[in-house]
Design an enzyme around this catalytic site. Structure first.
Site, PDB file in Angstrom:
ATOM      1  N   ARG A  33      -9.286  -1.824   9.834  1.00  0.00           N
ATOM      2  CA  ARG A  33      -9.054  -3.259   9.620  1.00  0.00           C
ATOM      3  C   ARG A  33      -9.734  -4.138  10.666  1.00  0.00           C
ATOM      4  O   ARG A  33     -10.207  -5.226  10.346  1.00  0.00           O
ATOM      5  CB  ARG A  33      -7.553  -3.546   9.653  1.00  0.00           C
ATOM      6  CG  ARG A  33      -6.895  -2.998   8.441  1.00  0.00           C
ATOM      7  CD  ARG A  33      -5.414  -3.225   8.474  1.00  0.00           C
ATOM      8  NE  ARG A  33      -4.866  -2.627   7.266  1.00  0.00           N
ATOM      9  CZ  ARG A  33      -3.594  -2.490   7.025  1.00  0.00           C
ATOM     10  NH1 ARG A  33      -2.693  -2.875   7.910  1.00  0.00           N
ATOM     11  NH2 ARG A  33      -3.179  -1.947   5.903  1.00  0.00           N
TER      12      ARG A  33
ATOM     13  N   LEU B  16       5.272   1.766   8.195  1.00  0.00           N
ATOM     14  CA  LEU B  16       6.546   2.170   7.571  1.00  0.00           C
ATOM     15  C   LEU B  16       6.942   3.550   8.099  1.00  0.00           C
ATOM     16  O   LEU B  16       8.111   3.823   8.357  1.00  0.00           O
ATOM     17  CB  LEU B  16       6.403   2.189   6.045  1.00  0.00           C
ATOM     18  CG  LEU B  16       6.123   0.832   5.376  1.00  0.00           C
ATOM     19  CD1 LEU B  16       5.885   1.010   3.874  1.00  0.00           C
ATOM     20  CD2 LEU B  16       7.259  -0.155   5.611  1.00  0.00           C
TER      21      LEU B  16
ATOM     22  N   GLY C 281       0.800  -1.226   0.000  1.00  0.00           N
ATOM     23  CA  GLY C 281       0.000   0.000   0.000  1.00  0.00           C
ATOM     24  C   GLY C 281       0.827   1.268   0.000  1.00  0.00           C
ATOM     25  O   GLY C 281       0.630   2.159  -0.821  1.00  0.00           O
TER      26      GLY C 281
HETATM   27  C1  LIG Z   1       2.366  -8.289   3.215  1.00  0.00           C
HETATM   28  C2  LIG Z   1       2.590  -7.041   4.037  1.00  0.00           C
HETATM   29  C3  LIG Z   1       2.186  -5.807   3.533  1.00  0.00           C
HETATM   30  C4  LIG Z   1       2.377  -4.647   4.292  1.00  0.00           C
HETATM   31  N1  LIG Z   1       2.031  -3.427   3.764  1.00  0.00           N
HETATM   32  C5  LIG Z   1       2.300  -2.299   4.466  1.00  0.00           C
HETATM   33  C6  LIG Z   1       2.075  -1.003   3.896  1.00  0.00           C
HETATM   34  O1  LIG Z   1       1.662  -0.886   2.756  1.00  0.00           O
HETATM   35  N2  LIG Z   1       2.342   0.084   4.664  1.00  0.00           N
HETATM   36  C7  LIG Z   1       2.829  -0.004   5.944  1.00  0.00           C
HETATM   37  O2  LIG Z   1       3.050   1.026   6.596  1.00  0.00           O
HETATM   38  N3  LIG Z   1       3.083  -1.213   6.492  1.00  0.00           N
HETATM   39  C8  LIG Z   1       2.843  -2.352   5.788  1.00  0.00           C
HETATM   40  N4  LIG Z   1       3.122  -3.577   6.340  1.00  0.00           N
HETATM   41  C9  LIG Z   1       3.791  -3.622   7.638  1.00  0.00           C
HETATM   42  C10 LIG Z   1       5.259  -3.238   7.444  1.00  0.00           C
HETATM   43  O3  LIG Z   1       5.722  -3.749   6.215  1.00  0.00           O
HETATM   44  C11 LIG Z   1       6.118  -3.807   8.560  1.00  0.00           C
HETATM   45  O4  LIG Z   1       5.552  -3.507   9.807  1.00  0.00           O
HETATM   46  C12 LIG Z   1       7.506  -3.181   8.510  1.00  0.00           C
HETATM   47  O5  LIG Z   1       8.053  -3.350   7.222  1.00  0.00           O
HETATM   48  C13 LIG Z   1       8.382  -3.822   9.553  1.00  0.00           C
HETATM   49  O6  LIG Z   1       9.688  -3.369   9.357  1.00  0.00           O
HETATM   50  P1  LIG Z   1      10.799  -3.802  10.387  1.00  0.00           P
HETATM   51  O7  LIG Z   1      12.049  -3.145   9.980  1.00  0.00           O
HETATM   52  O8  LIG Z   1      10.315  -3.568  11.763  1.00  0.00           O
HETATM   53  O9  LIG Z   1      10.876  -5.408  10.229  1.00  0.00           O
HETATM   54  P2  LIG Z   1      11.036  -6.339   8.955  1.00  0.00           P
HETATM   55  O10 LIG Z   1      10.953  -5.606   7.700  1.00  0.00           O
HETATM   56  O11 LIG Z   1      10.106  -7.482   9.135  1.00  0.00           O
HETATM   57  O12 LIG Z   1      12.510  -6.896   9.138  1.00  0.00           O
HETATM   58  C14 LIG Z   1      12.836  -7.737  10.232  1.00  0.00           C
HETATM   59  C15 LIG Z   1      14.291  -8.125  10.094  1.00  0.00           C
HETATM   60  O13 LIG Z   1      14.733  -8.736  11.298  1.00  0.00           O
HETATM   61  C16 LIG Z   1      15.471  -9.910  10.993  1.00  0.00           C
HETATM   62  N5  LIG Z   1      15.442 -10.792  12.153  1.00  0.00           N
HETATM   63  C17 LIG Z   1      14.382 -11.232  12.863  1.00  0.00           C
HETATM   64  N6  LIG Z   1      14.783 -11.993  13.890  1.00  0.00           N
HETATM   65  C18 LIG Z   1      16.146 -12.033  13.829  1.00  0.00           C
HETATM   66  C19 LIG Z   1      17.151 -12.662  14.603  1.00  0.00           C
HETATM   67  N7  LIG Z   1      16.872 -13.421  15.650  1.00  0.00           N
HETATM   68  N8  LIG Z   1      18.447 -12.483  14.242  1.00  0.00           N
HETATM   69  C20 LIG Z   1      18.779 -11.744  13.152  1.00  0.00           C
HETATM   70  N9  LIG Z   1      17.868 -11.131  12.385  1.00  0.00           N
HETATM   71  C21 LIG Z   1      16.565 -11.268  12.722  1.00  0.00           C
HETATM   72  C22 LIG Z   1      14.776 -10.446   9.763  1.00  0.00           C
HETATM   73  O14 LIG Z   1      15.585 -11.385   9.106  1.00  0.00           O
HETATM   74  C23 LIG Z   1      14.561  -9.145   8.991  1.00  0.00           C
HETATM   75  O15 LIG Z   1      15.759  -8.774   8.338  1.00  0.00           O
HETATM   76  C24 LIG Z   1       2.941  -4.736   5.595  1.00  0.00           C
HETATM   77  C25 LIG Z   1       3.337  -5.984   6.091  1.00  0.00           C
HETATM   78  C26 LIG Z   1       3.179  -7.131   5.322  1.00  0.00           C
HETATM   79  C27 LIG Z   1       3.609  -8.444   5.881  1.00  0.00           C
END
Ligand SMILES: Cc1cc2nc3c(=O)[nH]c(=O)nc-3n(C[C@H](O)[C@H](O)[C@H](O)COP(=O)(O)OP(=O)(O)OC[C@H]3O[C@@H](n4cnc5c(N)ncnc54)[C@H](O)[C@@H]3O)c2cc1C
Length: 507
Positions: free
Chosen positions: A283, A385, A49
Site C-alpha cells: 500500500r 483483523l 477484504g
Molecule cells: C474501510 C476499512 C476496511 C478495512 N478492511 C480490512 C480488511 O479487509 N482486513 C483487515 O485485516 N483489516 C481491515 N481494516 C482494518 C481493520 O478493520 C481495523 O484495524 C480493525 O477492525 C480494528 O479493530 P479494533 O477492534 O481495534 O477497533 P474498531 O473496530 O475500530 O473499534 C473501536 C471501538 O472503540 C470504541 N471507542 C473508541 N473510543 C472510545 C471511547 N473513548 N470510549 C468508548 N468507546 C470508544 C468505538 O466506539 C468502537 O466500538 C479496514 C479498516 C477500514 C476502515
C-alpha cells in the site's frame, strides 16, 4: 457506582473477541464493554477484504506469510511477533468458525482465498466484500448470550484513574461520559482493556468511521504509558473519490487482487514505473505512486479500471462495492472508478508486549490502538483483523493468570456532573477539529515537514480552544477535540524523532 472486574473500552473485533474468550473461560469474572456510539459503529464492520491466514499448506507456508509481512514492514517489524501471529492464525480462525462466522468457499468446497497487495500467495479468507460485518455480527450475537458480560452503548471513556502501590502504577477505574443521561460517571475495575481502534479522523480524507479519533492513544498517553511509531500512518491507495473531504468509501485491495488496473487520466497504467509488482505492490508504494501521478498531472484522483474483468464474478465477489458505486451512478463494467489515497490505518500506537500488556501491568491495549511490532512501517493487507484476534487471545490468557493480583481500590471517586451541553460548543469544536485535520494532512503531505511550525500551530489551536471552555465544562466535542489534539502532537513529535516513510511525499 458501577463496578466490574474487567472493563473493555471498544466493541470492535479486538474488544469483543477478548470479551468472548475471557467470559467463557472465567464465568466468575464480571466484564463490562463500553462503546462510545452504538456497538456496531466500528472500523471492524467496514472491513471488506478479509483476514490473512495460511490455510493451503500445499501452495503456501507460514514462512511465506512471515516474509511478506516483514517485507511490507520495511525492516521495522518485530520478527518474533510476526512469527507468533502468523503461526497462531489457524487456531484463531478455528475459534471464529466455531461461533458460526462464515467465509466464502469455491465450487470444490475449499476456501475461496483472495489475493492482496504484498502477499505472495492467495491467502485472504473473506465473506464476499463484507468480511468485517460478518465477524462483528457473529461476535455481538455471542456476547449477548454470555451472562457475565454487560455491554453499554453511548458510554464514552474519558480518562483512566491510576494509583501508585509499592512503586508500581495500577489502573483502578475510568471516568466516562454517559451520553444517555448526559453525565460524567466513574467505574471501578481491576483490569482495563483499551480496544479503541485508530485515528483516521485526524486526516481530511479517511476510510475510517467517525469513532476513529485516537481516543485510546490520548487516554493511554495521559496515564503515562508509552506511545510508539505514530509516524507510520498507512494510506489506502484506492478510496472512492467524491470531491468531498470526509469519510471515503473504500474500494478494497481485493479488487486489484482480482485484476483491476490503476490508470491515469489518459487511461494508462503507471504503477510499474514504481514497482515491478504493479497493482499488487504494498500500500505504501501504490499510495505514493498515485500521489506522485496526481501531482504531476495536476489531477485530484486517478482511476480503477475494472472493465476488462469477468463482471459476473466481480459482482458476485464484490456486491457491496458494486451497489455503492451504482448508487453514485458508477457502473464498473463501463465506467472508470475515481480513486484517491486516504488515511486508513495506524501502524503505531500504545506500546504493548506479546501479552498485549502495557507498562501499567493491569492495563492492556488490543487491536488497532496497540503497537505490537507486527506491522513495522507499513501493515500488510488483511493482517489487522488477524492481529486483533491473536493479541486478544494473548491478553485473555494473561489476564486469567494475573487478575488475582489486582483488587478493587478502596477509593471511590465522584466526578462532577456537567450542565447540559451548549449548542454552540458543537459548531466551535467542529471548526477546530477541521483545523487539526487540515494541519495534519498538510504536514503529512508536505515534502519538508516543518515540525516546529506544526507544533506552533497546535499551540494556536489549543489557545483558541481554551477560550471556548466555560467553567471547566467537559462535553463530548471537547473530549474528542482534546484527544485529537493530543494525538496530532504525538504524530508530529514522532515524525520529528524518527523519519517516517512519508508516504504522501510529492517530490
Ligand atoms: C474501510 C476499512 C476496511 C478495512 N478492511 C480490512 C480488511 O479487509 N482486513 C483487515 O485485516 N483489516 C481491515 N481494516 C482494518 C481493520 O478493520 C481495523 O484495524 C480493525 O477492525 C480494528 O479493530 P479494533 O477492534 O481495534 O477497533 P474498531 O473496530 O475500530 O473499534 C473501536 C471501538 O472503540 C470504541 N471507542 C473508541 N473510543 C472510545 C471511547 N473513548 N470510549 C468508548 N468507546 C470508544 C468505538 O466506539 C468502537 O466500538 C479496514 C479498516 C477500514 C476502515
Amino acid at each position: 457506582m458501577l463496578k466490574t472486574d474487567i472493563l473493555i473500552v471498544g466493541s470492535g473485533i479486538s474488544g469483543l473477541f477478548f470479551a468472548m474468550k475471557t467470559a467463557k473461560k472465567r464465568p466468575d469474572l464480571s466484564i463490562v464493554i463500553m462503546t462510545k456510539k452504538m456497538a456496531k459503529n466500528t472500523s471492524t464492520q467496514l472491513a471488506q477484504g478479509g483476514i490473512a491466514v495460511v490455510t493451503n499448506l500445499l501452495q503456501d507456508s507460514f514462512e511465506q506469510h512471515i516474509q511478506d509481512t516483514l517485507k511490507s514492514g520495511g525492516g521495522q517489524c518485530d520478527e518474533e511477533i510476526v512469527k507468533m501471529v502468523v503461526e497462531q492464525a489457524p487456531e484463531r480462525l478455528k475459534e471464529l468458525l466455531e461461533i458460526g462466522t462464515s467465509f466464502d468457499k469455491n465450487q470444490n468446497g475449499q476456501w475461496d482465498l483472495g489475493l492482496e497487495g504484498g502477499h505472495s500467495q492467495h491467502r485472504i479468507l473473506h465473506h464476499k466484500d463484507r468480511s468485517g460485518l460478518e465477524i462483528e455480527k457473529k461476535l455481538l450475537n455471542i456476547i449477548t448470550e454470555l451472562p457475565n458480560i454487560r455491554l453499554f452503548e453511548n458510554y464514552q471513556v474519558i480518562d483512566l484513574n491510576t494509583e501508585k502501590k509499592e512503586n508500581e502504577t495500577h489502573c483502578t477505574g475510568a471516568f466516562f461520559y454517559d451520553k444517555n443521561e448526559n453525565k460524567i460517571k466513574y467505574i471501578r475495575c481491576r483490569s482495563i482493556i483499551l480496544s479503541t481502534g485508530g485515528c483516521g479522523n485526524l486526516f481530511e480524507n479517511t476510510t475510517n468511521p467517525e469513532i476513529a479519533t485516537g481516543d485510546g492513544i490520548a487516554i493511554a498517553a495521559r496515564a503515562g504509558v508509552e506511545i510508539e511509531d505514530m509516524q507510520y500512518i498507512q494510506f489506502h491507495p484506492t478510496a472512492l473519490y467524491t470531491g468531498k473531504k470526509s469519510q471515503l468509501f473504500l474500494i478494497s485491495e481485493a479488487v486489484r487482487g482480482f485484476g483491476a488496473y490503476v490508470v491515469n487520466e489518459d487511461q494508462k497504467r503507471f504503477l510499474f514505473k514504481y514497482d515491478s509488482r504493479g497493482e499488487l505492490a504494498t500500500r505504501d508504494i501504490v499510495s505514493h505512486a498515485i500521489h506522485k501521478e496526481m501531482h504531476e498531472t495536476q489531477k485530484k484522483h486517478v482511476y480503477l479500471d475494472c472493465r476488462h474483468l469477468d463482471m459476473k464474478a466481480f459482482y458476485k465477489k464484490f456486491p457491496a462495492i458494486t451497489s455503492h458505486c451504482n448508487e453514485l451512478g458508477l457502473f464498473p463494467e463501463k465506467d472508470l472508478i475515481p480513486v484517491v489515497p486516504a488515511a486508513h490505518y495506524q501502524c503505531g500506537g500504545i506500546k504493548v508486549d506479546r501479552n498485549s500488556a502495557t507498562a501499567i501491568p493491569n492495563l492492556y491495549a488490543v487491536g488497532e490502538c496497540a503497537r505490537t511490532g507486527l506491522h513495522g512501517k507499513n501493515r500488510l493487507a488483511s493482517n489487522s483483523l488477524l492481529e486483533a484476534l491473536v493479541f486478544a487471545h494473548q491478553a485473555s490468557e494473561n489476564i486469567d493468570k494475573t487478575i488475582e493480583l489486582y483488587q478493587f481500590s478502596s477509593k471511590v471517586l465522584i466526578p462532577k456532573f456537567p450542565n447540559k451541553e451548549i449548542k454552540t460548543d458543537y459548531v466551535a469544536f467542529l471548526i477546530l477539529k477541521k483545523e487539526i485535520q487540515a494541519l495534519i494532512t498538510n504536514f503529512y503531505s508536505s515534502e519538508e515537514r516543518n515540525t516546529d511550525y506544526a507544533i506552533h500551530k497546535i499551540k494556536l489551536i489549543k489557545n483558541a480552544a481554551e477560550t471556548l471552555i466555560h467553567n471547566q465544562e467537559i462535553t463530548i466535542p471537547f473530549i474528542e477535540f482534546s484527544n485529537m489534539l493530543t494525538v496530532a502532537l504525538i504524530i508530529i513529535k514522532h515524525c520529528k524523532k524518527r523519519k517516517s516513510p512519508y508516504i504522501l511525499s510529492l517530490n
